[in-house]
Scaffold this motif. Structure first.
Motif, mmCIF file in Angstrom:
data_model
loop_
_atom_site.group_PDB
_atom_site.id
_atom_site.type_symbol
_atom_site.label_atom_id
_atom_site.label_comp_id
_atom_site.label_asym_id
_atom_site.label_seq_id
_atom_site.Cartn_x
_atom_site.Cartn_y
_atom_site.Cartn_z
ATOM 1 N N GLN A 1 0.827 -1.205 0.000
ATOM 2 C CA GLN A 1 0.000 0.000 0.000
ATOM 3 C C GLN A 1 0.866 1.263 0.000
ATOM 4 O O GLN A 1 0.525 2.250 -0.659
ATOM 5 N N GLN B 1 2.249 1.422 -3.598
ATOM 6 C CA GLN B 1 1.209 1.757 -4.567
ATOM 7 C C GLN B 1 0.845 3.236 -4.484
ATOM 8 O O GLN B 1 0.703 3.907 -5.514
ATOM 9 N N HIS B 2 0.703 3.749 -3.275
ATOM 10 C CA HIS B 2 0.381 5.170 -3.099
ATOM 11 C C HIS B 2 1.486 6.048 -3.667
ATOM 12 O O HIS B 2 1.212 7.067 -4.326
ATOM 13 N N GLU C 1 1.197 6.063 -7.441
ATOM 14 C CA GLU C 1 -0.023 6.695 -7.933
ATOM 15 C C GLU C 1 0.065 8.215 -7.901
ATOM 16 O O GLU C 1 -0.485 8.900 -8.762
ATOM 17 N N LYS C 2 0.762 8.764 -6.915
ATOM 18 C CA LYS C 2 0.785 10.217 -6.727
ATOM 19 C C LYS C 2 2.038 10.881 -7.290
ATOM 20 O O LYS C 2 2.209 12.097 -7.165
ATOM 21 N N PHE D 1 -0.224 14.125 -0.212
ATOM 22 C CA PHE D 1 0.656 12.964 -0.377
ATOM 23 C C PHE D 1 1.346 12.626 0.941
ATOM 24 O O PHE D 1 1.361 11.463 1.364
ATOM 25 N N GLU E 1 -1.095 11.161 3.614
ATOM 26 C CA GLU E 1 -1.467 9.769 3.362
ATOM 27 C C GLU E 1 -0.260 8.848 3.504
ATOM 28 O O GLU E 1 -0.381 7.733 4.029
ATOM 29 N N HIS E 2 0.897 9.319 3.040
ATOM 30 C CA HIS E 2 2.123 8.521 3.171
ATOM 31 C C HIS E 2 2.417 8.245 4.644
ATOM 32 O O HIS E 2 2.742 7.110 5.026
ATOM 33 N N LEU F 1 0.084 5.571 5.991
ATOM 34 C CA LEU F 1 0.424 4.234 5.506
ATOM 35 C C LEU F 1 1.709 3.711 6.147
ATOM 36 O O LEU F 1 1.828 2.511 6.429
ATOM 37 N N GLU G 1 -10.924 9.394 -8.554
ATOM 38 C CA GLU G 1 -9.695 9.776 -7.837
ATOM 39 C C GLU G 1 -8.660 10.333 -8.807
ATOM 40 O O GLU G 1 -7.989 11.329 -8.510
#
Length: 288
Positions: free
Chosen positions: A62, A65-66, A69-70, A90, A93-94, A97, A221
């Motif tokens: 995860q 992947q994040h 994606e960003k 970013f 959320e990072h 995670l 998204e």
């Protein structure tokens, strides 16, 4: 968008303990008994049941992947470009995670790992070797997440003392490399958009097709972060984004499943935008 003032270079390092260990003695025994060459087989031991490591593997996936994606590709050493517009969400959320990753690691080391060691002699049989198992402190250092952030280098910043002709040549090479990296970054944006929108159009276009909520969520998204991925302020991408935002924002999976006309219209609009994208994507060496 000024690449140097509005973007930064990020690199993700993620370390994992595999839970495997090569058993040289067992490998020799297998090849000898088989009459095979010494390098024909390798015996890798699973030191702990894979189920104990799965939460960490999932959390690491995860994080990774994040990150992808960003961000957008930059260098082949793992460097990616992140825009200032996406930096705060970013990082938030990072951080979340990474905390989940560390919680999974702490649970494994504090609970599952001691149990796995106590059960290992029974589980591994003659393959058991206590020296295969690192200490808890050593093991903790094998799990890590590190995010390196740096500025985007500009050709004008090159100040090494060389002959002017050599400096000019190096600066020209840096500028060429910069353009190529920006092209690669934007190629990924267009490709990601085409893949996501194409999948949406395919699912919506087939009335009998079963689709997951993520088919819609992934598109919404991407529409949301698209301005932050537009590292060169591409006017075509800006126009496409405005069109996507106007048409698709507000779509709900349950409505698309319940009302065939809404679903049909969504498929038609998605395909129309895909067709419009073909000419824009060709500029980056990509076909929709």
């Amino acid at each position: 968008m000024s690449i140097t003032s509005n973007c930064m270079i990020v690199n993700l390092s993620l370390g994992m303990w595999s839970g495997y260990r090569l058993d040289k003695a067992a490998s020799r025994e297998v090849t000898t008994n088989a009459g095979a060459a010494a390098d024909a087989a390798r015996v890798n031991k699973h030191l702990v049941d894979k189920k104990h490591l799965q939460p960490i593997v999932t959390a690491a996936s995860q994080v990774r992947q994040h990150f992808y994606e960003k961000t957008l590709p930059w260098k082949d050493n793992g460097d990616r470009v992140l825009t200032r517009m996406l930096y705060v969400p970013f990082i938030e959320e990072h951080g979340k995670l990474v905390r989940e990753f560390r919680n999974a690691v702490n649970h494994f080391i504090g609970t599952d790992y001691p149990q796995a060691i106590s059960q290992a002699e029974f589980r591994m049989g003659t393959l058991f070797n206590s020296d295969d198992y690192p200490s808890a402190d050593d093991l903790r250092h094998r799990f890590y997440v590190a995010l390196d952030i740096d500025a985007v280098s500009e050709a004008n910043d090159f100040r090494v003392a060389l002959d002017s002709d050599q400096v000019d040549e190096i600066r020209e090479n840096m500028e060429t490399a910069m353009k190529q990296r920006l092209g690669n970054a934007m190629r990924e944006v267009w490709t990601r958009l085409a893949d996501t929108l194409g999948h949406f159009a395919e699912k919506m276009g087939d009335e009998k097709a079963i689709f997951r909520d993520s088919t819609v969520a992934n598109l919404l998204e991407l529409i949301d972060i698209l301005p932050g991925l537009n590292v060169i302020d591409d006017e075509n991408l800006t126009a496409i984004h405005a069109n996507l935002h106007h048409i698709f924002t507000g779509y709900e999976p349950k409505e698309l499943r319940k009302f065939p006309e809404i679903r049909k219209n969504a498929a038609s609009e998605a395909q129309r935008i895909l067709d419009e994208m073909q000419g824009f994507m060709s500029a980056f060496g990509q076909a929709a």
